[in-house]
Scaffold this motif. Structure first.
Motif, PDB file in Angstrom:
ATOM      1  N   HIS A   9      43.300  77.426  42.126  1.00  0.00           N
ATOM      2  CA  HIS A   9      43.872  76.147  41.191  1.00  0.00           C
ATOM      3  C   HIS A   9      42.892  75.025  41.478  1.00  0.00           C
ATOM      4  O   HIS A   9      42.672  74.714  42.599  1.00  0.00           O
ATOM      5  N   GLU A  65      41.541  79.813  37.350  1.00  0.00           N
ATOM      6  CA  GLU A  65      42.380  80.143  36.099  1.00  0.00           C
ATOM      7  C   GLU A  65      43.186  78.626  35.640  1.00  0.00           C
ATOM      8  O   GLU A  65      43.514  78.513  34.458  1.00  0.00           O
ATOM      9  N   LYS A  66      43.880  78.112  36.765  1.00  0.00           N
ATOM     10  CA  LYS A  66      44.382  77.003  36.545  1.00  0.00           C
ATOM     11  C   LYS A  66      43.716  75.668  36.719  1.00  0.00           C
ATOM     12  O   LYS A  66      43.251  75.745  37.663  1.00  0.00           O
ATOM     13  N   LYS A  67      44.030  74.557  35.896  1.00  0.00           N
ATOM     14  CA  LYS A  67      43.328  73.283  36.376  1.00  0.00           C
ATOM     15  C   LYS A  67      44.318  72.155  36.200  1.00  0.00           C
ATOM     16  O   LYS A  67      45.049  72.145  34.988  1.00  0.00           O
ATOM     17  N   THR A  68      44.192  71.178  37.068  1.00  0.00           N
ATOM     18  CA  THR A  68      44.991  70.004  36.679  1.00  0.00           C
ATOM     19  C   THR A  68      44.247  68.725  37.247  1.00  0.00           C
ATOM     20  O   THR A  68      43.463  68.617  38.063  1.00  0.00           O
ATOM     21  N   SER A  99      35.024  71.736  30.562  1.00  0.00           N
ATOM     22  CA  SER A  99      34.506  72.680  29.760  1.00  0.00           C
ATOM     23  C   SER A  99      34.106  73.893  30.259  1.00  0.00           C
ATOM     24  O   SER A  99      33.699  73.985  31.436  1.00  0.00           O
ATOM     25  N   LEU A 150      45.648  69.199  27.005  1.00  0.00           N
ATOM     26  CA  LEU A 150      46.159  70.063  26.126  1.00  0.00           C
ATOM     27  C   LEU A 150      45.109  70.990  25.226  1.00  0.00           C
ATOM     28  O   LEU A 150      45.168  72.347  25.148  1.00  0.00           O
ATOM     29  N   ARG A 151      44.013  70.486  25.028  1.00  0.00           N
ATOM     30  CA  ARG A 151      43.031  71.015  24.077  1.00  0.00           C
ATOM     31  C   ARG A 151      41.943  72.025  25.052  1.00  0.00           C
ATOM     32  O   ARG A 151      41.664  72.968  24.536  1.00  0.00           O
ATOM     33  N   HIS A 152      42.061  71.515  26.331  1.00  0.00           N
ATOM     34  CA  HIS A 152      41.081  72.507  27.279  1.00  0.00           C
ATOM     35  C   HIS A 152      42.198  73.155  28.320  1.00  0.00           C
ATOM     36  O   HIS A 152      41.366  73.641  29.300  1.00  0.00           O
ATOM     37  N   GLY A 153      43.103  73.220  27.903  1.00  0.00           N
ATOM     38  CA  GLY A 153      44.086  74.109  29.082  1.00  0.00           C
ATOM     39  C   GLY A 153      44.294  73.925  30.338  1.00  0.00           C
ATOM     40  O   GLY A 153      44.480  74.508  31.352  1.00  0.00           O
ATOM     41  N   ALA A 154      44.156  72.443  30.532  1.00  0.00           N
ATOM     42  CA  ALA A 154      44.420  71.639  31.764  1.00  0.00           C
ATOM     43  C   ALA A 154      45.670  70.823  32.066  1.00  0.00           C
ATOM     44  O   ALA A 154      45.919  70.074  30.876  1.00  0.00           O
ATOM     45  N   ASP A 155      46.252  70.922  32.916  1.00  0.00           N
ATOM     46  CA  ASP A 155      47.357  69.905  33.424  1.00  0.00           C
ATOM     47  C   ASP A 155      47.037  68.654  33.465  1.00  0.00           C
ATOM     48  O   ASP A 155      46.059  68.308  34.274  1.00  0.00           O
TER      49      ASP A 155
END
Ligand code: SF4
Length: 384
Positions: free
Chosen positions: A326, A253-256, A384, A299-304
């Motif tokens: 994560h 769900e979360k990506k950094t 992606s 920001l566009r791909h939902g990643a920190d």
């Protein structure tokens, strides 16, 4: 200030490395196909051994095949040296490699001390050639101990301790024939990888000729003085890891994205990023800064996106009880990328790796230093 030779470059213009990603995928397929009759049967046996003794969550056959290739190349590069070391404070040196990660403020002092110890103890004046027919479990054990003491091959050492356990159940003849197979495969790899991937590593030998003495007492000598074959090895390793962990990463769900400080347009002292427990968060003070560009893509791909110092302890990214999975994208140069990927894997972090297009930080590679870059299309594909 004049630049030192840059060992590898994935592109000539610094923005697109598309031909590299196609080439490394093709070459990795070739390596795995060639390994089918040589390394893969051994990887399958080891896979069964890992399950039988419950040593770890079993990994893919491709990953174990890569470990065998890696061992063959490392033996050819360092086996004689490691076998010739008689006395060294191995335990202390391995611990220093660990402490520099967990005690960042003491790192400069630890690194000076490590640099001296590495040169005094791990590089004997007289190196005896060990022929393939002489390689037994004790020579392999020496190599593993030596790798761990360097601090730069710590993750390799973790893996080969298990292989030592596996080989410890075999006869000495079987161990010797096992190593002959690995060394023969590694020799093929060195030649073939130079033909297939050499276009991306044109200056490794010039760098080694020009800079070896500069690293004489430095703690990063093993990291920076890698052979050309090791560069190609790490290219294949990164590709195999990305294939193996892709599914788990995509499910997170979360990506950094973990970016290295050398991508910044400004030096650390004037970068206006905000220090946090995870790393430095870019505040966008310089629109052309490569980290700022990553932040916008993130920001566009939902990643920190955070900037982390070299040799950070990556265990902090492992899953916390009750927290969503994560995924991490590790960005680094070739000399440390696979070690970082292995460390993330050991901590059960679903990861993908992206290579810097070139190495260029002032601390390790280039007297003047320049902001490094990555292939943004590759990052978008990964996210992606
Ligand atoms: S744009 Fe971000 S990473 Fe780059 S120098 Fe400014 S704050 Fe630091």
């Amino acid at each position: 200030m004049e630049h030192t030779p840059i060992t590898y470059r994935l592109s000539n213009n610094g923005t697109s490395a598309a031909s590299y990603y196609g080439a490394v995928a093709e070459f990795t397929d070739l390596v795995l196909a060639r390994a089918q009759s040589t390394l893969v049967p051994e990887a399958r046996k080891f896979h069964r051994f890992v399950i039988a003794y419950d040593l770890e969550d079993p990994r893919s056959i491709e990953e174990y095949t890569y470990e065998l290739l890696n061992l063959g190349v490392l033996w050819r590069a360092y086996g004689d040296i490691a076998s010739s070391v008689r006395v060294a404070p191995f335990h202390l040196m391995a611990n220093l490699g660990e402490w520099r990660k967990t005690h960042q403020r003491l790192k400069p002092v630890i690194d000076v001390f490590r640099g001296v110890l590495l040169s005094v103890f791990l590089l004997p004046k007289t190196v005896r050639r060990v022929s393939e027919s002489e390689i037994g479990i004790s020579e392999l054990g020496r190599l593993v101990t030596w790798l761990e003491a360097t601090g730069d091959f710590r993750e390799d050492a973790f893996r080969y301790v298990r292989w030592l356990g596996y080989l410890g159940l075999e006869t000495s003849e079987r161990v010797t024939s096992f190593m002959e197979t690995l060394v023969t495969f590694a020799a093929w790899f060195e030649t073939e990888s130079a033909n297939r991937m050499g276009t991306f590593t044109p200056n490794v030998e010039a760098f080694l000729d020009e800079r070896s003495s500069y690293y004489r007492w430095r703690e990063d000598r093993f990291s920076c003085l890698r052979s050309r074959a090791e560069y190609h090895l790490n290219m294949v390793g990164a590709e195999i890891m990305n294939r193996a962990y892709r599914h788990d990463f995509v499910s997170c769900e979360k990506k950094t994205v973990l970016a290295p400080g050398c991508m910044r347009a400004r030096p650390a002292e004037t970068c206006e990023g905000v220090k946090t427990a995870d790393g430095i968060r870019c505040s966008g003070c310089e629109s052309s800064c490569h980290v700022n560009q990553l932040r916008e893509i993130g920001l566009r791909h939902g990643a920190d996106v955070v900037v982390i110092p070299h040799s950070t302890d990556l265990a902090r990214w492992s899953a916390q009880p009750g927290a969503p999975a994560h995924g991490v994208v590790g960005v680094a140069c070739l000399s440390v990328l696979v070690e970082g990927g292995w460390e993330l894997r050991r901590n059960n972090v679903p990861a993908q790796c992206i290579l810097l297009n070139e190495c260029g930080c002032r601390k390790h590679w280039d007297d003047a230093g320049f902001p490094t870059s990555l292939d943004v299309r590759q990052l978008k594909t990964v996210l992606s």
